[in-house]
Design an enzyme around this catalytic site. Structure first.
Site, mmCIF file in Angstrom:
data_model
loop_
_atom_site.group_PDB
_atom_site.id
_atom_site.type_symbol
_atom_site.label_atom_id
_atom_site.label_comp_id
_atom_site.label_asym_id
_atom_site.label_seq_id
_atom_site.Cartn_x
_atom_site.Cartn_y
_atom_site.Cartn_z
ATOM 1 N N ARG A 149 -7.425 21.752 8.694
ATOM 2 C CA ARG A 149 -8.359 21.804 10.169
ATOM 3 C C ARG A 149 -7.655 22.774 11.329
ATOM 4 O O ARG A 149 -8.486 22.896 12.183
ATOM 5 C CB ARG A 149 -6.815 20.190 10.998
ATOM 6 C CG ARG A 149 -6.954 18.968 9.785
ATOM 7 C CD ARG A 149 -6.101 17.944 10.518
ATOM 8 N NE ARG A 149 -4.782 18.492 9.819
ATOM 9 C CZ ARG A 149 -4.058 17.316 9.041
ATOM 10 N NH1 ARG A 149 -4.947 16.652 8.253
ATOM 11 N NH2 ARG A 149 -3.159 18.059 7.939
ATOM 12 N N ASP A 169 -8.659 28.754 0.189
ATOM 13 C CA ASP A 169 -8.716 27.416 -0.052
ATOM 14 C C ASP A 169 -8.783 27.107 -1.819
ATOM 15 O O ASP A 169 -8.976 27.585 -2.022
ATOM 16 C CB ASP A 169 -8.476 26.442 1.125
ATOM 17 C CG ASP A 169 -7.961 25.288 1.247
ATOM 18 O OD1 ASP A 169 -7.661 24.581 0.331
ATOM 19 O OD2 ASP A 169 -7.657 25.578 2.791
ATOM 20 N N GLU A 259 14.962 30.002 12.032
ATOM 21 C CA GLU A 259 14.123 30.056 13.052
ATOM 22 C C GLU A 259 15.412 28.659 14.341
ATOM 23 O O GLU A 259 16.194 27.995 13.613
ATOM 24 C CB GLU A 259 13.002 28.590 12.956
ATOM 25 C CG GLU A 259 11.609 29.450 12.492
ATOM 26 C CD GLU A 259 10.294 28.692 12.961
ATOM 27 O OE1 GLU A 259 10.969 27.560 13.603
ATOM 28 O OE2 GLU A 259 9.307 29.200 12.202
ATOM 29 N N HIS A 278 7.433 29.612 17.799
ATOM 30 C CA HIS A 278 7.156 28.248 16.659
ATOM 31 C C HIS A 278 6.325 27.668 18.722
ATOM 32 O O HIS A 278 7.141 26.498 19.167
ATOM 33 C CB HIS A 278 8.059 27.312 15.996
ATOM 34 C CG HIS A 278 7.864 26.636 15.740
ATOM 35 N ND1 HIS A 278 7.917 26.484 13.733
ATOM 36 C CD2 HIS A 278 6.576 25.904 15.519
ATOM 37 C CE1 HIS A 278 7.511 25.810 12.949
ATOM 38 N NE2 HIS A 278 6.189 25.561 14.335
ATOM 39 N N GLY A 280 3.115 26.916 18.948
ATOM 40 C CA GLY A 280 1.573 26.597 18.534
ATOM 41 C C GLY A 280 1.277 24.944 18.541
ATOM 42 O O GLY A 280 0.298 24.976 19.289
HETATM 43 P P1 NAD Z 1 -4.336 20.813 6.480
HETATM 44 O O1 NAD Z 1 -3.600 20.366 5.344
HETATM 45 O O2 NAD Z 1 -5.523 20.234 7.661
HETATM 46 O O3 NAD Z 1 -4.847 22.520 5.933
HETATM 47 C C1 NAD Z 1 -4.440 23.047 5.050
HETATM 48 C C2 NAD Z 1 -5.152 23.522 4.064
HETATM 49 O O4 NAD Z 1 -4.153 24.580 3.008
HETATM 50 C C3 NAD Z 1 -5.794 22.428 3.121
HETATM 51 O O5 NAD Z 1 -6.680 22.723 2.711
HETATM 52 C C4 NAD Z 1 -5.302 23.348 2.246
HETATM 53 O O6 NAD Z 1 -5.895 22.886 0.957
HETATM 54 C C5 NAD Z 1 -4.800 24.566 2.220
HETATM 55 N N1 NAD Z 1 -4.073 25.151 0.851
HETATM 56 C C6 NAD Z 1 -2.835 23.626 0.225
HETATM 57 N N2 NAD Z 1 -2.619 24.387 -0.600
HETATM 58 C C7 NAD Z 1 -2.888 26.079 -0.828
HETATM 59 C C8 NAD Z 1 -2.097 26.983 -1.720
HETATM 60 N N3 NAD Z 1 -1.400 26.916 -2.418
HETATM 61 N N4 NAD Z 1 -3.802 28.533 -1.062
HETATM 62 C C9 NAD Z 1 -4.261 28.101 -0.824
HETATM 63 N N5 NAD Z 1 -4.750 27.167 0.039
HETATM 64 C C10 NAD Z 1 -3.426 26.169 0.033
HETATM 65 O O7 NAD Z 1 -3.018 21.719 7.485
HETATM 66 P P2 NAD Z 1 -3.098 22.201 9.005
HETATM 67 O O8 NAD Z 1 -3.374 21.150 10.038
HETATM 68 O O9 NAD Z 1 -4.325 23.246 9.555
HETATM 69 O O10 NAD Z 1 -2.048 23.469 9.613
HETATM 70 C C11 NAD Z 1 -1.621 24.269 8.855
HETATM 71 C C12 NAD Z 1 0.001 24.633 8.550
HETATM 72 O O11 NAD Z 1 -0.276 24.863 10.500
HETATM 73 C C13 NAD Z 1 1.152 23.480 8.296
HETATM 74 O O12 NAD Z 1 2.442 24.190 7.764
HETATM 75 C C14 NAD Z 1 1.641 23.242 9.834
HETATM 76 O O13 NAD Z 1 2.879 22.619 9.616
HETATM 77 C C15 NAD Z 1 1.258 24.448 10.233
HETATM 78 N N6 NAD Z 1 1.417 23.933 11.779
HETATM 79 C C16 NAD Z 1 1.911 25.353 12.574
HETATM 80 C C17 NAD Z 1 2.538 25.165 13.880
HETATM 81 C C18 NAD Z 1 3.147 25.430 14.925
HETATM 82 O O14 NAD Z 1 3.708 25.480 15.524
HETATM 83 N N7 NAD Z 1 2.766 27.355 14.643
HETATM 84 C C19 NAD Z 1 1.726 23.471 14.224
HETATM 85 C C20 NAD Z 1 1.091 22.768 13.683
HETATM 86 C C21 NAD Z 1 0.739 22.988 12.218
#
Ligand code: NAD
Length: 304
Positions: A149, A169, A259, A278, A280
Site C-alpha cells: 500500500r 517485493d 523508540e 515515528h 508517518g
Molecule cells: P503492505 O502489507 O501493504 O505492504 C508490504 C509489502 O511488503 C507487501 O507487498 C509484501 O509482499 C512485501 N513484503 C513482505 N515481506 C517481504 C520480504 N521479506 N521481502 C520483500 N517484500 C516483502 O504494508 P504497508 O501498509 O505498505 O506498510 C508497510 C510498512 O509501513 C509496515 O512495516 C508498517 O508497519 C509501516 N508503517 C509505518 C508507519 C509510520 O508511522 N512510519 C505507519 C504505518 C505503517
C-alpha cells in the site's frame, strides 16, 4: 453497551459510535491499573499505539467483544489471546498509507536538498551555502523495497517527479508496477542501482535486519536510505558504520530499533541524517480516516 476510547479519537468517529447507540467512555492513555478498572464492563476498547491491551486487561473485561486499533500496527494488543477468547481485533490498515508515503517523499526531497541541515546550521548562526550542494530527483532512480500500500503510493508520486522506479517485493503486483512505469528486480540489483532507497516492508522474521552490513555495502556511495517502515528492518549498528565510513551518502529515518531514540545516540551525530519521531501516520487526514474506519468496524461487531 459501553465502548472505552483509551486514546485520542477523531470527533466524527465518536459520533459514529454514539449514533449507533453505544455509550462512549473516554479516557486518554490510562495506565495499566486504571485501564484494568475501566474495562470491567465494556464491550469494546479503542486504542492507538498505546495503551497496551494485554492478557491481564483482556481477563479483566468479561463483556469484551472487540478490540480496535485506530491505526495499523497491533504490537500493543495480545491478538492471539484475544482471538482465543472469541474477541474480534480490528484495525485500519489502509488509513495512513498515503500519509506515510508523503512523509517518505518529504524525507527524500529534504535529504536531496539538505533542508534539515541548512535549517539547523542557520539557527546556530552559520550560513552554510557551500555545504548545501544537493541533487535533483528528476531522472534519478528510486528503489522501493516493499511494493504494498505505502510503496505503491510512493511509486505514484515518484513517477510524477520523473524518477525511474525499481521495485523489490516477494509478491509482485505487475499491474500496479506497469501503472507507474516501474519494474521488479532482485534486491541486489535494486541496491546497486538506486540513488534513493525507501523501505516499505512489514517487520517479519524474514525482514528483520533485511538491510544489514552486506546490503549497505552494495549501495552507491552517493545513495541515500529512507526508512519509514519499522526500525528493526535496518541493522542500526551497520547503518552507523556505513555512515561513518562513507559507504552511503545519508539516511532519513522515521523509525528506530529503540523508540524513542536515546538522547546522544550515534545517529544524532551525523549531519547527513534526518530523524523524525515515528510520525508517518501523524496527519489530520490519516487520523480521521483511521478513527472512522475502526468506529464503523466496532459498530459492525457490536450492533451489526
Ligand atoms: P503492505 O502489507 O501493504 O505492504 C508490504 C509489502 O511488503 C507487501 O507487498 C509484501 O509482499 C512485501 N513484503 C513482505 N515481506 C517481504 C520480504 N521479506 N521481502 C520483500 N517484500 C516483502 O504494508 P504497508 O501498509 O505498505 O506498510 C508497510 C510498512 O509501513 C509496515 O512495516 C508498517 O508497519 C509501516 N508503517 C509505518 C508507519 C509510520 O508511522 N512510519 C505507519 C504505518 C505503517
Amino acid at each position: 453497551m459501553k465502548v472505552l476510547v483509551a486514546a485520542p479519537l477523531h470527533e466524527k468517529a465518536i459520533e459514529v459510535l454514539k449514533n449507533a447507540g453505544l455509550e462512549v467512555v473516554y479516557e486518554e492513555y490510562p495506565d495499566q491499573d486504571r485501564l484494568k478498572e475501566l474495562v470491567k464492563d465494556v464491550s469494546g476498547i479503542i486504542v492507538r499505539s498505546k495503551p497496551k491491551v494485554t492478557k491481564e486487561i483482556i481477563d479483566a473485561a468479561p463483556s469484551l467483544k472487540v478490540i480496535a486499533r485506530a491505526g495499523v500496527g497491533l504490537d500493543n494488543v495480545d491478538v492471539e489471546y484475544a482471538k482465543s477468547k472469541g474477541i474480534e481485533v480490528v484495525n485500519a490498515p489502509t488509513a495512513s498509507s498515503r500519509s506515510v508515503a508523503e512523509l517518505a517523499v518529504a524525507l527524500m526531497f529534504n535529504i536531496a536538498r539538505k533542508v534539515a541541515f541548512a535549517d539547523r546550521k542557520i539557527r546556530e548562526g552559520a550560513w552554510p551555502k557551500k555545504q548545501c550542494m544537493g541533487f535533483e530527483l528528476e531522472g534519478k532512480t528510486l528503489g522501493i523495497i516493499g511494493f504494498g500500500r505505502i510503496g505503491y503510493n510512493v511509486g505514484k508520486i515518484a513517477k510524477t517527479i520523473g524518477m525511474n522506479v525499481l521495485l523489490y517485493d516477494v509478491y509482485k503486483n505487475y499491474e500496479r508496477a506497469k501503472e507507474i512505469g516501474a519494474e521488479f528486480v532482485e534486491l541486489e540489483y535494486l541496491l546497486k542501482n538506486s540513488d534513493v532507497i525507501t523501505i516499505h516492508v512489514p517487520l517479519l522474521e524474514s525482514t528483520y535486519h533485511l538491510i544489514n552490513e552486506e546490503k549497505l555495502k552494495l549501495m552507491k556511495s552517493t545513495a541515500v536510505l529512507i526508512n519509514t517502515s519499522r526500525g528493526p528492518i535496518v541493522d542500526t549498528n551497520a547503518l552507523v558504520k556505513a555512515l561513518e565510513e562513507g559507504w552511503i551518502a545519508g539516511a532519513a529515518l522515521d523509525v528506530f530499533e529503540e523508540e524513542p531514540l536515546p538522547k546522544d545516540h550515534p545517529l544524532t551525530k551525523f549531519d547527513n541524517v534526518i530523524l523524525t519521531p515515528h510520525i508517518g501516520a501523524s496527519t489530520v487526514e490519516a487520523q480521521a480516516r483511521a478513527g472512522m474506519e475502526v468506529a464503523e468496524k466496532v459498530v459492525k461487531v457490536l450492533v451489526g
